[in-house]
Write a protein that holds these residues in place. Structure first.
Motif, PDB file in Angstrom:
ATOM      1  N   LEU B  39       0.838  -1.212   0.000  1.00 34.14           N
ATOM      2  CA  LEU B  39       0.000   0.000   0.000  1.00 34.14           C
ATOM      3  C   LEU B  39       0.866   1.252   0.000  1.00 34.14           C
ATOM      4  O   LEU B  39       0.526   2.258  -0.623  1.00 34.14           O
ATOM      5  N   ASN B  40       2.019   1.177   0.672  1.00 35.28           N
ATOM      6  CA  ASN B  40       2.929   2.322   0.652  1.00 35.28           C
ATOM      7  C   ASN B  40       3.452   2.592  -0.753  1.00 35.28           C
ATOM      8  O   ASN B  40       3.578   3.743  -1.168  1.00 35.28           O
ATOM      9  N   GLY B  41       3.771   1.514  -1.445  1.00 31.83           N
ATOM     10  CA  GLY B  41       4.221   1.683  -2.825  1.00 31.83           C
ATOM     11  C   GLY B  41       3.137   2.331  -3.665  1.00 31.83           C
ATOM     12  O   GLY B  41       3.397   3.259  -4.452  1.00 31.83           O
ATOM     13  N   VAL B  42       1.895   1.874  -3.466  1.00 29.99           N
ATOM     14  CA  VAL B  42       0.778   2.466  -4.195  1.00 29.99           C
ATOM     15  C   VAL B  42       0.680   3.951  -3.888  1.00 29.99           C
ATOM     16  O   VAL B  42       0.530   4.794  -4.784  1.00 29.99           O
ATOM     17  N   ASN B  43       0.797   4.290  -2.607  1.00 27.90           N
ATOM     18  CA  ASN B  43       0.679   5.694  -2.216  1.00 27.90           C
ATOM     19  C   ASN B  43       1.741   6.549  -2.882  1.00 27.90           C
ATOM     20  O   ASN B  43       1.460   7.654  -3.343  1.00 27.90           O
ATOM     21  N   LEU B  44       2.947   6.030  -2.905  1.00 28.07           N
ATOM     22  CA  LEU B  44       4.023   6.808  -3.516  1.00 28.07           C
ATOM     23  C   LEU B  44       3.690   7.097  -4.982  1.00 28.07           C
ATOM     24  O   LEU B  44       3.831   8.244  -5.452  1.00 28.07           O
ATOM     25  N   SER B  45       3.227   6.081  -5.676  1.00 35.29           N
ATOM     26  CA  SER B  45       2.924   6.303  -7.091  1.00 35.29           C
ATOM     27  C   SER B  45       1.727   7.239  -7.248  1.00 35.29           C
ATOM     28  O   SER B  45       1.710   8.119  -8.109  1.00 35.29           O
ATOM     29  N   LEU B  46       0.732   7.096  -6.368  1.00 37.37           N
ATOM     30  CA  LEU B  46      -0.433   7.989  -6.447  1.00 37.37           C
ATOM     31  C   LEU B  46      -0.018   9.433  -6.220  1.00 37.37           C
ATOM     32  O   LEU B  46      -0.430  10.343  -6.954  1.00 37.37           O
ATOM     33  N   VAL B  47       0.800   9.632  -5.204  1.00 34.79           N
ATOM     34  CA  VAL B  47       1.214  11.004  -4.896  1.00 34.79           C
ATOM     35  C   VAL B  47       2.009  11.587  -6.069  1.00 34.79           C
ATOM     36  O   VAL B  47       1.803  12.745  -6.471  1.00 34.79           O
ATOM     37  N   VAL B  62      -5.446   8.703  -1.550  1.00 36.06           N
ATOM     38  CA  VAL B  62      -4.356   8.420  -0.616  1.00 36.06           C
ATOM     39  C   VAL B  62      -4.884   8.438   0.813  1.00 36.06           C
ATOM     40  O   VAL B  62      -4.571   7.554   1.626  1.00 36.06           O
ATOM     41  N   VAL B  65      -6.675   5.346   1.506  1.00 36.16           N
ATOM     42  CA  VAL B  65      -5.768   4.216   1.723  1.00 36.16           C
ATOM     43  C   VAL B  65      -5.302   4.192   3.174  1.00 36.16           C
ATOM     44  O   VAL B  65      -5.235   3.126   3.795  1.00 36.16           O
TER      45      VAL B  65
END
Lengths: 167, 100, 459, 513
Positions: B39-47, B62, B65
């Motif tokens: 989920l952290n990886g997802v957040n980084l890409s979303l941001v 975000v 999440v």
């Protein structure tokens, strides 16, 4: 300049933290590695100028989720075969698959940087974020409250079910 | 390499590391942590994408999440506790009762 | 803000939420844990009727433009899930105690309804989470052994993984199309750029995981076996329906481009074959149903290869038939204090001589799941494979039909146990309220057997 | 019009019977049997009346009903009688009351379920015969598996589970490919005409390329050939027959096997005429192999049920031969042979069941000299044996004779026209099959009825009772009716045979041979 360098530094630190978590033997070490990774990510967000997210990252992830996790590990302290034998039977296919996955995603992302790099961070300004969230996206505010109510009930039910009979 | 692409590549790596952890680790708690790493990886890409496009929607996602991650852990921990109490181990490899 | 649209358009959701909150209040006010069933049933019935009414009147609206919109198809899908939930709730009597399981059921259905109205990945994500989170706990509710907790945890971790995949895909689609609306998925299907394709495939993989398609199926057998009968029925009938109907909404009007047919068709095909083969060697009934559901997930995802117009009809008819059959089968199972023993296939030995009605309904359910005419399962299967063949994928359709043939044996084996085995001396207790639940399913099954055209015209 | 709906009554009467059975209390076995017999008898009377009203020499459907069923897909509930199915419907309805009457002593457990299954299978079989819509046909076709699966599996012999699973898995495998071909066929029709339809009449006119026809014919033919069964797809049959209860064997041999040949006649060949003509030598070869192979195996069996099972394979080979030669006489012979085999093998299975109820063994070596111990039984047995061999004045003669004449004359015509003499050779070889048929049946009768009197257990057994005499007498009367006065049935089926021939050869390049 220094910001860019710091961004790179924090990013690398986050990835390293993730790798450490993966190979750490004891769950406590894994948790600490994950905390490092998450804090580094908060740094990245701060460097990118999205301060709201950076604060949430620290508050919710590190402050709530990971503390909860560490507390659980301390509470349990069970002697586990999984401390000495870390890997499941899917080690080799798992590594190959994940490697392939990250390569594919990274390859897919190669033309994603074409967008202007002028990171417009107004969307993440504390005030503008709060205003748009509550004006345009308040549906999600409400829905997340429903979700949290459901989660609380579920957690209570899980505690009851887990401790009910021969606990 | 542009900074944005670097961040995106890092997010892909974090996501994959998390997935890898879910697949290869045997300790249930570490599996949960790996899920959080995804989920952290997802957040980084979303941001990264959101700050490029200036999309508030992504920022809200975000936020969601975060909420969901907290909720999942809140549910997972009682289950882990129950499991540890009954089984005495969090080793997914030793759960043989349900194999077959 | 259009309050009227919000009120009418989300009426089923509002009713569910109101029922859930009322149940919480009742629980807080009463000294002993109250029985949640009557209130839950009333809520479900009200929400079901509301959804049915809105679907029949063809209501469409935009309570939250770009985030949550409603159309008759969405209401039809909601009506299917809410309608199936009523017999499932009846099965819970005697298995789950207190009001909490029913609360979790209502919240889960709330999430399921949200996913069918989702217009952006945010709504879809939160809907899917709300659908799944209560089920993780329901899996270990009324648990009778450590297996339930293991299954719950495994389900939770893999469910979370699926969510992360969905979000990663959404994020890549955001990068490719600049929006988080679910229309970006349809756009990404046709775009053909690596970024969009990667996003699409990640989202599809997330749905495969939620729908238990091989090789993402590992959670299903454990969860189905670890859970009690009503929860297994809920997972088999309603969670699956929710995931698939949400996928239909996600795909929208977009066809699958030829380049993506192979990756999207291959895993469901493997799923059919593997699910059917693995089901043969199971000795636990619920585990067998889990593998059967893995195979059925394969058929269901085949529907996406067909033309976009026929998808909703095919998936909706399939999940109705499939859900009814599962609940019918579970209602016929013997109840027993020793759950693991009651779950063994051998416990069905000689069922006919003791409880003929249960044996016959179980037999109908199995034959329909196997896709044998004249039962509705055949029409459902026919519809799916017809659509695939009409889209021009003859080879894939034939392979799928052959894979479905592999499943025949283990369904017949249940009939063999129920009808052909000599009965042992002990009596097989029935579930409480099972008769009501199975009648609620049997009547629609009979109608669908003789008049499938009536429903197909309306989907 | 009351008359037009009569066929629906015949079709749906068993369903009503099933509903009536539900009302009867458990354990009221006598009432169940009585009700079942009355319903079946009523069905036969109605079917006989239908047969009487059926006008000979009129092309097309009679007693037709066509109602939308799944309107979205162009699926209709479309039933009707024509020259191809009228006799088969009569045969099915004729065997119904006999099956119920024959089961009085044999079936003692789950009586209600048994009769429900008899009703169910009658419904499915008649439905398959009268369906004029491909979807409806397929639904009935597959539905048949369910009652048969239960019938063999619940009331069968020791290895019943194995036999019934083998039966279902074999036949379902063919069906699944037929389903694929069916969908493809209808889709092709949609591409060509722009309308969804499953009606046989629409599908007959479809113009498909040769290679597509070949594939589709292959899929349909596999399904039908398993059901017939044609060697080498026959291995399920002996097991199913041996393990099935008498009622199951009678239905299986009497009607179910005809589904396959009827399928070839109604669908397989007419839907894909060019491929059918091209593949005719293959089908004829397989038919002759079935005739000879079935006869040879019947010659060496020690199990009396197996002898009749293998003789079925042999006799259905004649039907296939008659159909695949596309000669009018041959086709008509095939139709008569279907009915004749239905009567004779059903009668023989009844007789085996009767002796099994008395002596509890099917081992041929255990019997001998029954002619003295059970004279009435022996007379009936001899009559049916001779009918099976094809003695003139019995139904077997009419069927086999017409088939052989048809095959040989078609072969001769081809030979004269210089189109090769394969057909002729096959026709002559089939004549040799008749000799083999006489050999194994006479061996059976000699060991069984004559010689030293021997009975399992050594004690005397009662001769046939009134109920048993009545069952066999009914069958024998029918056998002689077809043998002595075949003109009536032949006239009624002629339109169907002509239609079949026209559908297959009318479109073929070069016209009739």
């Amino acid at each position: 300049m220094i910001e860019t360098a710091l961004t790179y530094f924090f990013t690398v630190a986050a990835v390293l933290g993730g790798m450490l978590m993966l190979v750490a033997r004891h769950p406590m070490r894994a948790a600490l590695a994950l905390v490092c990774s998450m804090l580094s990510l908060a740094g990245v967000y701060a460097m990118l100028g999205v301060h709201v997210i950076a604060v949430f990252q620290v508050l919710i992830y590190v402050g709530a989720v990971m503390i909860f996790m560490v507390y659980t590990i301390m509470l349990l302290d069970v002697r586990d075969p999984s401390f000495t034998r870390r890997w499941s039977g899917l080690l080799v296919p798992g590594v190959l698959g994940a490697g392939a996955l990250s390569a594919v995603i990274a390859w897919a992302l190669r033309d994603a940087g074409d967008a202007p790099a002028s990171a417009s961070t107004e969307a993440f300004g504390v005030q503008s974020f709060a205003v748009t969230f509550l004006e345009e996206y308040w549906l999600y505010f409400e829905l997340s409250s429903v979700l949290l109510v459901a989660a609380v009930i579920a957690a209570i039910a899980a505690l009851r079910a887990g401790g009910g009979r021969d606990g | 390499m542009a900074e944005q692409q670097f961040l995106l590549a890092a997010s892909a790596v974090l996501f994959s590391l998390g997935l890898l952890g879910v697949i290869i680790r045997r300790n249930a708690l570490v599996m949960l942590m790996s899920m959080e790493l995804m989920l952290n990886g997802v957040n980084l890409s979303l941001v990264t994408f959101a700050s490029a496009a200036g999309s508030t929607e992504a920022a809200v996602l975000v936020f969601l999440v975060f909420v969901v991650a907290a909720a999942e852990i809140a549910i997972a921990i009682p289950i882990v506790l129950a499991l540890a109490r009954r089984r005495g181990t969090l080793d997914a490899g030793s759960w043989t009762e349900l194999k077959g | 803000m259009n309050w009227q649209a919000v009120f009418i358009g989300m009426l089923p959701e509002h009713l569910l939420l109101a029922g859930a909150l009322l149940l919480i209040v009742v629980e807080l006010l009463s000294r002993r844990p109250p029985d949640g069933l009557p209130l839950a049933l009333a809520t479900l019935a009200a929400a079901f009727l509301a959804a049915l009414w809105l679907a029949a009147t063809g209501h469409a609206g935009e309570p939250f433009p770009g985030q949550l919109t409603v159309d008759p198809a969405a209401f039809a899908g909601k009506a299917v899930m809410l309608g199936l939930a009523i017999p499932v709730a009846l099965l819970a009597r005697g298995e789950l105690e207190g009001p909490r399981p029913y609360l979790l059921l209502l919240f889960s259905l709330y999430g399921a309804c949200l996913t069918l109205s989702a217009d952006s990945f945010l709504t879809l994500f939160i809907g899917l989470e709300l659908l799944s989170l209560p089920v993780y706990v329901l899996v270990m509710a009324g648990m009778r052994g450590p297996g339930s907790a293991e299954a719950a945890l495994k389900y939770l971790v893999l469910g979370g993984t699926a969510s992360a995949m969905l979000l990663m895909g959404a994020s890549l689609l955001l990068g490719a199309t600049g929006t988080l609306a679910i229309a970006s998925f349809a756009a990404g299907l046709g775009a053909g750029t690596p970024l969009a394709t990667a996003g699409v495939l990640l989202v599809v993989a997330a749905f495969f995981l939620k729908g238990a398609v091989v090789p993402f199926h590992a959670w299903a057998p454990d969860a189905y076996q670890g859970a009690t009968v009503p929860v297994t029925a809920y997972m088999a009938a309603i969670v699956k329906a929710g995931v698939l109907l949400a996928a239909v909404r996600l795909f929208g009007e977009a066809g699958v481009p030829p380049a993506l047919v192979a990756p999207i068709a291959l895993l469901p095909l493997v799923s059919m074959a593997w699910g059917n083969l693995a089901a043969i060697r199971q000795s636990s009934f619920r585990r067998m149903i889990a593998y059967s559901s893995i195979a059925h997930a394969g058929y269901l995802f085949f529907a996406f290869l067909g033309a976009p117009e026929g998808r909703f009809e095919a998936v909706a008819f399939y999940v109705i038939a499939y859900g009814l059959m599962n609940v019918l089968a579970f209602a016929a199972l013997p109840a027993g204090a020793d759950d693991a023993a009651a779950d063994r296939l051998e416990s069905l030995q000689g069922l006919y001589s003791r409880r003929p009605y249960a044996a016959i309904t179980l037999g109908i359910a199995m034959l329909s799941l196997a896709g044998l005419p004249p039962f509705p399962g055949f029409v459902a299967k026919f519809l799916i494979f017809r659509n695939v063949m009409e889209a021009g994928y003859t080879g894939i359709a034939v392979a799928g039909l052959l894979a479905s043939y592999l499943g025949l044996y283990f369904y017949l084996r249940v009939l063999q146990f129920a009808f052909m085995g000599s009965a042992s001396g002990e009596t097989i207790p029935a579930r409480r309220l099972a008769l009501g639940a199975s009648l609620l399913c049997l009547i629609p099954v009979a109608l669908l057997t003789f008049f499938p055209g009536w429903l197909l015209e309306r989907l | 019009m009351a008359e037009a709906t009569l066929l629906n009554y015949v079709l749906w009467l068993p369903v009503l019977g099933m509903a009536a059975l539900l009302v009867l209390p458990r354990g009221a076995d006598a009432a169940v049997r009585g009700l079942a017999f009355v319903v079946m008898l009523l069905q036969f009377v109605l079917a006989a009346w239908l047969y009487g009203q059926f006008e000979a020499g009129v092309a097309g459907l009679q007693f037709e009903t066509r109602l939308p069923w799944i309107a979205d897909w162009g699926v209709y509930y479309h039933v009707g009688l024509d020259g191809m199915n009228v006799l088969l419907v009569l045969l099915t309805a004729f065997l119904g009351p006999l099956v119920v009457a024959g089961a009085v002593n044999a079936i003692r457990q789950d009586v209600k379920l048994f009769h429900a299954m008899v009703f169910f299978i009658q419904f499915a079989m008649i439905g398959t015969f009268v369906a004029q819509d491909l979807f409806l046909f397929y639904v009935f076709w597959e539905t048949m598996l369910i009652p048969m699966f239960l019938m063999i599996g619940i009331w069968g012999g020791e290895r019943r589970i194995y036999a019934t699973l083998k039966f279902v898995l074999y036949t379902a495998f063919g069906s699944i490919l037929m389903l694929a071909a069916l969908i493809y066929l209808v889709w092709s029709l949609y591409e060509e005409r722009g309308a969804l339809s499953f009606a046989f009449t629409d599908l007959y006119g479809l113009d498909l390329p040769m290679n597509v026809q070949a594939w589709l014919l292959g899929a349909f033919a596999l399904s039908f050939a398993i059901k017939v069964p044609i060697v080498p797809l026959h291995t399920w049959l002996p097991d199913a027959h041996v393990e099935a209860p008498t009622a199951g064997s009678v239905i299986l041999a009497g009607v179910l096997l005809k589904m396959g040949t009827y399928g070839f006649m109604k669908l397989g060949f007419p839907l894909f005429p060019e491929a059918a003509v091209a593949a005719a030598p293959l089908f004829m070869t397989l038919a002759v192999i079935s005739i000879v192979y079935g006869a040879c195996l019947a010659l060496v069996q020690d199990d009396i049920k197996k002898i009749i099972a293998y003789s079925s394979i042999s006799h259905l080979g004649y039907v296939m031969l008659g159909l695949a030669c596309f000669d009018l006489l041959g086709v008509q012979g095939a139709v008569i042979q279907m009915v004749s085999h239905g009567l004779v093998s059903a009668g023989l299975f009844f007789m085996v069941g009767m002796i099994y109820e008395r002596c509890h063994t099917r081992d041929l070596a255990a019997y001998g000299g029954l002619a003295k111990a059970m004279p009435v039984y022996s007379v009936f047995f001899m009559v049916l044996t001779l009918a099976s061999i094809g003695l003139p004045a019995t139904s077997g003669f009419t069927g086999e004779f017409l088939v052989l004449v048809g095959a040989v004359s078609a072969g001769w015509a081809q030979h004269v026209a210089g189109a090769g003499s394969t057909t002729l050779v096959l026709g002559v070889m089939a004549v040799l099959g008749v000799v083999l048929g006489a050999l194994y049946m006479l061996r059976f009768a000699r060991l069984f009825l004559f010689g030293e009197e021997r009975l399992p257990g050594g004690h005397a057994v009662a001769d046939l009772g009134l109920r048993e005499k009545a069952i066999l007498a009914a069958i024998v009367v029918a056998v002689f009716w077809l043998g002595i006065a075949p003109a009536g049935p032949l006239a009624k089926t002629e339109s169907g045979s002509l239609q079949f021939q026209q559908l297959v050869l009318g479109d073929a390049a070069g016209g009739a041979p």
